[in-house]
Write a protein that holds these residues in place. Structure first.
Motif, PDB file in Angstrom:
ATOM      1  N   UNK A 147      28.059  32.292  68.251  1.00 22.90           N
ATOM      2  CA  UNK A 147      28.423  32.894  69.541  1.00 22.90           C
ATOM      3  C   UNK A 147      27.909  34.334  69.634  1.00 22.90           C
ATOM      4  N   UNK A 148      27.983  35.064  68.529  1.00 25.64           N
ATOM      5  CA  UNK A 148      27.495  36.441  68.525  1.00 25.64           C
ATOM      6  C   UNK A 148      25.976  36.480  68.657  1.00 25.64           C
ATOM      7  N   UNK A 149      25.293  35.472  68.089  1.00 32.47           N
ATOM      8  CA  UNK A 149      23.840  35.366  68.265  1.00 32.47           C
ATOM      9  C   UNK A 149      23.512  35.030  69.715  1.00 32.47           C
ATOM     10  N   UNK A 151      25.280  35.744  72.327  1.00 35.01           N
ATOM     11  CA  UNK A 151      25.512  36.948  73.134  1.00 35.01           C
ATOM     12  C   UNK A 151      24.320  37.901  73.069  1.00 35.01           C
ATOM     13  N   UNK A 152      23.647  37.903  71.926  1.00 35.52           N
ATOM     14  CA  UNK A 152      22.473  38.764  71.768  1.00 35.52           C
ATOM     15  C   UNK A 152      21.312  38.313  72.652  1.00 35.52           C
ATOM     16  N   UNK A 153      21.343  37.036  73.067  1.00 41.13           N
ATOM     17  CA  UNK A 153      20.284  36.492  73.929  1.00 41.13           C
ATOM     18  C   UNK A 153      20.581  36.700  75.412  1.00 41.13           C
ATOM     19  N   UNK A 154      21.810  37.117  75.731  1.00 45.11           N
ATOM     20  CA  UNK A 154      22.233  37.205  77.129  1.00 45.11           C
ATOM     21  C   UNK A 154      22.330  38.657  77.574  1.00 45.11           C
ATOM     22  N   UNK A 155      21.839  38.972  78.774  1.00 47.48           N
ATOM     23  CA  UNK A 155      21.916  40.349  79.277  1.00 47.48           C
ATOM     24  C   UNK A 155      23.342  40.797  79.574  1.00 47.48           C
ATOM     25  N   UNK A 156      24.208  39.840  79.918  1.00 51.63           N
ATOM     26  CA  UNK A 156      25.599  40.168  80.252  1.00 51.63           C
ATOM     27  C   UNK A 156      26.541  39.405  79.328  1.00 51.63           C
ATOM     28  N   UNK A 157      27.316  40.132  78.549  1.00 53.86           N
ATOM     29  CA  UNK A 157      28.265  39.533  77.618  1.00 53.86           C
ATOM     30  C   UNK A 157      29.668  39.690  78.176  1.00 53.86           C
ATOM     31  N   UNK A 158      30.284  38.557  78.542  1.00 52.82           N
ATOM     32  CA  UNK A 158      31.616  38.611  79.150  1.00 52.82           C
ATOM     33  C   UNK A 158      32.721  38.673  78.097  1.00 52.82           C
ATOM     34  N   UNK A 159      32.524  38.012  76.963  1.00 50.11           N
ATOM     35  CA  UNK A 159      33.549  38.019  75.932  1.00 50.11           C
ATOM     36  C   UNK A 159      32.896  37.860  74.556  1.00 50.11           C
ATOM     37  N   UNK A 160      33.642  38.281  73.523  1.00 51.34           N
ATOM     38  CA  UNK A 160      33.123  38.171  72.170  1.00 51.34           C
ATOM     39  C   UNK A 160      32.241  39.350  71.805  1.00 51.34           C
ATOM     40  N   UNK A 161      31.708  39.304  70.592  1.00 47.58           N
ATOM     41  CA  UNK A 161      30.874  40.395  70.083  1.00 47.58           C
ATOM     42  C   UNK A 161      29.416  39.971  70.071  1.00 47.58           C
ATOM     43  N   UNK A 162      28.551  40.974  69.987  1.00 44.33           N
ATOM     44  CA  UNK A 162      27.114  40.740  69.920  1.00 44.33           C
ATOM     45  C   UNK A 162      26.605  41.176  68.553  1.00 44.33           C
ATOM     46  N   UNK A 163      25.847  40.327  67.901  1.00 44.62           N
ATOM     47  CA  UNK A 163      25.253  40.678  66.612  1.00 44.62           C
ATOM     48  C   UNK A 163      24.041  41.581  66.868  1.00 44.62           C
ATOM     49  N   UNK A 164      24.194  42.853  66.594  1.00 37.98           N
ATOM     50  CA  UNK A 164      23.159  43.837  66.912  1.00 37.98           C
ATOM     51  C   UNK A 164      21.905  43.640  66.057  1.00 37.98           C
ATOM     52  N   UNK A 184      17.964  26.815  71.480  1.00 35.33           N
ATOM     53  CA  UNK A 184      18.399  26.282  70.186  1.00 35.33           C
ATOM     54  C   UNK A 184      19.852  26.660  69.903  1.00 35.33           C
ATOM     55  N   UNK A 185      20.207  27.890  70.193  1.00 38.58           N
ATOM     56  CA  UNK A 185      21.580  28.344  69.974  1.00 38.58           C
ATOM     57  C   UNK A 185      22.558  27.629  70.900  1.00 38.58           C
ATOM     58  N   UNK A 186      22.145  27.378  72.138  1.00 35.71           N
ATOM     59  CA  UNK A 186      22.998  26.631  73.067  1.00 35.71           C
ATOM     60  C   UNK A 186      23.281  25.233  72.526  1.00 35.71           C
ATOM     61  N   UNK A 187      22.258  24.584  71.974  1.00 36.25           N
ATOM     62  CA  UNK A 187      22.440  23.271  71.387  1.00 36.25           C
ATOM     63  C   UNK A 187      23.348  23.310  70.169  1.00 36.25           C
ATOM     64  N   UNK A 188      23.206  24.355  69.348  1.00 37.05           N
ATOM     65  CA  UNK A 188      24.054  24.494  68.166  1.00 37.05           C
ATOM     66  C   UNK A 188      25.517  24.713  68.547  1.00 37.05           C
ATOM     67  N   UNK A 189      25.748  25.517  69.583  1.00 40.29           N
ATOM     68  CA  UNK A 189      27.130  25.755  70.023  1.00 40.29           C
ATOM     69  C   UNK A 189      27.788  24.456  70.472  1.00 40.29           C
ATOM     70  N   UNK A 190      27.034  23.613  71.198  1.00 44.34           N
ATOM     71  CA  UNK A 190      27.576  22.321  71.625  1.00 44.34           C
ATOM     72  C   UNK A 190      27.882  21.452  70.413  1.00 44.34           C
TER      73      UNK A 190
END
Length: 202
Positions: A147-149, A151-164, A184-190
């Motif tokens: 999830x933190x990865x 968030x790093x791909x998204x310009x707007x993070x609504x919740x959680x942390x971002x892996x800098x 790839x990350x979206x598929x992994x989250x699912x």
């Protein structure tokens, strides 16, 4: 039974575009452009066709992945637990045959990278592979890290942390690679979410 939806794309446009490619009319004496201008104009049009082809190939690649995901969803659907073992084996063999057929389709889109972009992509893949390796030993950590990865791909993070660290490494990749990493990350989250649901039931 829940099966992931598959958006269908048309491949006929690719065939139609290949039949209407532009070419230079050598006999056009009324054209006021210089030979160089005419060639450059033609190359501009051809470049747009190439970019369209890459986009269509990318859509085909995505559709193939979605088909594989849908087949996997059928294999692991809740209704499978209601079947007797022989019926379950029949369905698994049928699904495996379809999956094997789908895997015979290969869509390859090469991305031009310099040495720094190659190294950045290698590091990103290494980080993602690392969290995949720890999913069995610590699924909660793997999902939180994924999830933190994401968030790093998204310009707007609504919740959680971002892996800098992941974010800075990802920024060193090409734009095409950044898009692929996000998918790839979206598929992994699912996958992690499904795995978590199965674990909680057990």
């Amino acid at each position: 039974m829940d099966v992931d939806p598959i958006p269908l794309t048309s491949s006929s446009s690719a065939h139609m575009s290949s039949c209407s490619l532009p070419k230079i009319d050598e006999n056009n004496s009324l054209d006021s452009k210089t030979p160089k201008e005419r060639v450059i104009e033609l190359l501009d049009v051809l470049e747009s066709h190439v970019e369209k082809l890459r986009k269509e190939a990318s859509q085909m690649e995505e559709e193939r992945d979605q088909l594989l995901s849908s087949i996997d969803s059928v294999r692991n659907a809740d209704v499978m637990s209601d079947l007797v073992e022989s019926d379950k084996d029949d369905i698994h063999r049928y699904a495996d045959r379809i999956m094997s057929r789908c895997l015979t389709v290969e869509v390859k889109i090469l991305t031009q990278r310099d040495s720094l972009q190659e190294e950045a992509l290698h590091q990103v893949n290494h980080l993602i592979n690392g969290l995949i390796m720890c999913v069995k030993s610590d699924p909660d950590y793997a999902m939180a890290k994924c999830s933190s990865y994401m968030n790093a791909c998204s310009p707007h993070v609504e919740q959680g942390v971002t892996d800098k660290h992941f974010e800075s490494t990802l920024l060193g990749c090409t734009v095409d690679d950044q898009k692929r990493v996000k998918k790839r990350l979206q598929g992994l989250l699912k996958y992690f979410d499904k795995l978590n649901n199965v674990t909680s039931i057990l």
